[in-house]
Motif scaffolding. Structure first.
Motif, PDB file in Angstrom:
ATOM      1  N   GLY A 150       0.799  -1.223   0.000  1.00  0.00           N
ATOM      2  CA  GLY A 150       0.000   0.000   0.000  1.00  0.00           C
ATOM      3  C   GLY A 150       0.831   1.272   0.000  1.00  0.00           C
TER       4      GLY A 150
ATOM      5  N   LEU B  84       1.031   3.073  -3.444  1.00  0.00           N
ATOM      6  CA  LEU B  84      -0.130   3.673  -4.095  1.00  0.00           C
ATOM      7  C   LEU B  84      -0.034   5.189  -4.141  1.00  0.00           C
TER       8      LEU B  84
ATOM      9  N   THR C  73      -8.643  -4.616  -2.086  1.00  0.00           N
ATOM     10  CA  THR C  73      -7.218  -4.576  -2.411  1.00  0.00           C
ATOM     11  C   THR C  73      -6.848  -3.297  -3.156  1.00  0.00           C
ATOM     12  N   GLU C  74      -5.691  -2.769  -2.798  1.00  0.00           N
ATOM     13  CA  GLU C  74      -5.069  -1.649  -3.501  1.00  0.00           C
ATOM     14  C   GLU C  74      -5.982  -0.434  -3.609  1.00  0.00           C
TER      15      GLU C  74
ATOM     16  N   TRP D 290      -7.363   3.349  -1.965  1.00  0.00           N
ATOM     17  CA  TRP D 290      -6.999   4.541  -1.186  1.00  0.00           C
ATOM     18  C   TRP D 290      -8.234   4.935  -0.407  1.00  0.00           C
TER      19      TRP D 290
ATOM     20  N   ARG E 150      -2.765  -4.505   0.685  1.00  0.00           N
ATOM     21  CA  ARG E 150      -2.101  -3.495  -0.151  1.00  0.00           C
ATOM     22  C   ARG E 150      -2.911  -2.212  -0.270  1.00  0.00           C
ATOM     23  N   ASN E 151      -3.606  -1.849   0.810  1.00  0.00           N
ATOM     24  CA  ASN E 151      -4.399  -0.623   0.818  1.00  0.00           C
ATOM     25  C   ASN E 151      -3.651   0.509   1.512  1.00  0.00           C
ATOM     26  N   HIS E 152      -3.992   1.733   1.146  1.00  0.00           N
ATOM     27  CA  HIS E 152      -3.519   2.957   1.797  1.00  0.00           C
ATOM     28  C   HIS E 152      -4.705   3.503   2.588  1.00  0.00           C
TER      29      HIS E 152
ATOM     30  N   ASN F 232      -0.630  -3.569   4.097  1.00  0.00           N
ATOM     31  CA  ASN F 232      -1.369  -2.306   4.129  1.00  0.00           C
ATOM     32  C   ASN F 232      -0.485  -1.197   4.705  1.00  0.00           C
ATOM     33  N   TYR F 233      -0.824   0.059   4.364  1.00  0.00           N
ATOM     34  CA  TYR F 233      -0.086   1.223   4.856  1.00  0.00           C
ATOM     35  C   TYR F 233      -1.051   2.077   5.660  1.00  0.00           C
TER      36      TYR F 233
END
Length: 601
Positions: free
Chosen positions: A295, A298, A439-440, A442, A472-474, A513-514
């Motif tokens: 993340g 992104l 996934t992925e 914002w 892998r999300n922000h 994730n971030y």
């Protein structure tokens, strides 16, 4: 090659080639009439099923047969044979012991001019298991055949032919056929009903393994089961649902969604309906989108309609979707054709409606069928009645809402997918169903109004759920960063009540994730005080906040000392490589109890 005869001397002469010169030959072998009587009655078995003759021959009267056996005892209820066009006269079916003793005979009546002919026995004849028998029917002038077809065993349930030296004949009709030429199948067969006396299930398949994992497929292999009678097949289960049944000990699963968690197990079955215990379970996460592994990578230009270069959107109405495009969608909507379609790495079934490039003016409530929003703006609610098989997806959309209803409300979409979406002022606040992939994305919710008491989350789950993948999300909150803002969890996994009697979580993936921290709110509210199995929390990163109290009392991971923390070293759970991304404790590990440590959990 086939068998033929010299009329003068009754000497067998092999003839090369297929002697099909009559105009009626194609009708003999290919016509729809040939399908008649080829299928046994429900609960019955025949040796031959889909096999079809490749040749028709003329000859003097001859007795033609096939050697066979059954893996279980049971009753022969019918005789049958395949009749080519032009064959006439009276036909008698005969059952023989392996030594040539005539056990049963019956004359065929009401025959058609061609195709499978079947006659019922006046009383069923009981046969022993693993004993060889011969079924024969005389031919008057013509017969159908396929050379070499009986050189290997044809198996259908408990029945099989005897491989090699089979396809037997004699030139004295009504006598025991003993000669064989080229393992020719003369299409003599029986219909058989197994004795219903087996209550023993097969052993469980063993050593299930997964290999060759791609973004949409995986290869499975396992060791064979055993049974006191015979194993008829293997059921392949994916995420708790029956995927398919095979007869081999391997299977390649295709049509999977990228970056998605799956679990597989196998069960063996026998012909009496007995089912084995499950094999071991293997857990697989398919590969994600190339280029994005975390993340932290992104940007807002990679998500939403901008991520696929859609800059102009047409305003269309929302409403209740029940499987067909809504009025006003026009050519912005299309339906997926036969065989399904893979869109942005996710596979959708035939009939799925895809709406692209639309600015949806009011929320779409999906209550039946599959709907995919691609490169759109709007809001969506997956509100499918449990078991109707529909689902919803948003790909590269800018959303104000994506909610799913769960079993607690009598609903349950088959799946929900949110990929590369942009939530500039909201989140997925009511994710209550199973099989959800986010996934992925914002995700940046606005906090609640001061003093409102609202509970604001980036991704909010209820509990009692299975197969969730948040990867892998922000995720961050918009300002103001104050306690009065009332915002809560970036990923808030709560335990608000049971669904179908289950209050915990199973098969959950929270990885890479971030989390952008500030002084208040919680980055990860992992489940507490409920059963947690097969949950992987790995590779996540937290951005340090300068207004945090200290490294152990920040809001990185929620920890209520009065509630139990899941054991991430048991029950298929794992917690590893979760770290601070920057700040004074960069690369230090965050543990499930919200402690910062130089040591991995």
């Amino acid at each position: 090659m086939k068998k033929t005869v010299s009329v003068a001397g009754n000497t067998l002469i092999p003839i090369l080639g297929i002697v099909l010169v009559l105009a009626g030959c194609k009708r003999d072998l290919d016509s729809a009439a040939n399908e008649k009587n080829k299928t046994a009655a429900a609960g019955s078995y025949t040796v031959l099923t889909t096999q079809r003759p490749t040749t028709t021959d003329s000859d003097t009267p001859v007795e033609l047969g096939m050697k066979f056996k059954s893996a279980v005892s049971g009753d022969i209820t019918k005789f049958r044979y395949f009749k080519p066009a032009g064959e006439t006269g009276t036909h008698t079916g005969r059952l023989w012991s392996a030594g040539g003793v005539l056990l049963k005979s019956v004359v065929f009546t009401n025959e058609t001019d061609t195709g499978w002919q079947t006659v019922a026995l006046d009383t069923p004849y009981h046969i022993a298991k693993d004993s060889i028998y011969v079924i024969s029917v005389n031919a008057v002038t013509r017969y159908a055949a396929t050379p070499n077809e009986l050189r290997v065993a044809i198996v259908n349930g408990p029945l099989s032919n005897i491989a090699g030296n089979n396809g037997v004949y004699t030139y004295k009709s009504g006598t025991f056929p003993v000669s064989s030429y080229s393992n020719t199948n003369y299409y003599r067969d029986i219909e058989f009903v197994a004795a219903d006396n087996d209550a023993n299930a097969p052993t469980a398949p063993g050593n299930l393994t997964a290999s060759n994992i791609t973004n949409n497929s995986v290869s499975l292999a396992w060791s064979a089961s055993t049974d006191d009678v015979w194993v008829t097949g293997y059921e392949v289960y994916s995420n708790g649902s029956l995927l398919t049944t095979v007869t081999t000990t391997s299977f390649s699963v295709s049509g999977l969604n990228q970056g998605t968690a799956y679990s597989f197990y196998i069960k063996a079955t026998d012909a009496f309906g007995n089912r084995s215990a499950s094999s071991n379970m293997v857990n697989v996460t398919t590969l994600g989108t190339a280029g994005i592994t975390h993340g932290m990578q992104l940007t807002t230009s990679l998500v939403g309609p901008a991520g696929i270069s859609i800059t102009s959107l047409t305003t269309v109405p929302g409403g209740t979707f029940t499987g067909a495009a809504l009025s006003g969608w026009g050519n912005l909507a299309r339906a997926v054709g036969a065989g399904g379609e893979t869109i942005d790495g996710f596979t959708f079934p035939a009939g799925t409606v895809v709406l692209q490039g639309a600015n949806v003016s009011s929320r779409i409530t999906v209550s039946s069928g599959w709907l995919v929003l691609r490169g759109c703006k709007g809001a969506i609610l997956a509100n499918h009645p449990s078991g109707n098989g529909g689902g919803a997806a948003a790909l590269y959309c800018e959303l104000t809402e994506f909610n799913t209803v769960g079993r607690k409300d009598g609903d349950q979409p088959a799946a929900a997918i949110v990929h590369r979406c942009y939530f500039p002022h909201s989140g997925l606040e009511n994710v209550y169903s199973d099989n959800v992939t986010v996934t992925e994305c914002w995700i940046a919710p606005d906090p609640a109004a001061a003093g409102s008491g609202d509970h604001i989350d980036g991704i909010q789950t209820w509990g009692g759920q299975y197969y969730l993948n948040f990867s892998r999300n922000h995720i961050e909150f918009n300002a103001p960063y104050t306690a009065a803002g009332g915002f809560s969890g970036m990923i808030g996994m709560y335990s608000d009540g049971a669904q179908n009697g289950f209050s915990g979580y199973d098969h959950v993936t929270i990885t890479n994730n971030y989390f952008i921290l500030h002084g208040y709110g919680i980055a990860l509210h992992a489940p507490l005080a409920v059963p947690v199995t097969n949950m992987a929390v790995t590779g996540n990163r937290w951005k340090w906040s300068t207004d945090a109290e200290d490294k152990d009392y920040t809001n990185a991971v929620y920890h209520n000392p009065s509630q139990s923390i899941p054991n991430y070293k048991a029950d298929g759970n794992s917690w590893r490589d979760n770290r601070w991304a920057d700040g004074p404790y960069k690369d230090s590990f965050l543990l499930p109890d919200n402690q910062t440590s130089g040591m991995e959990y």
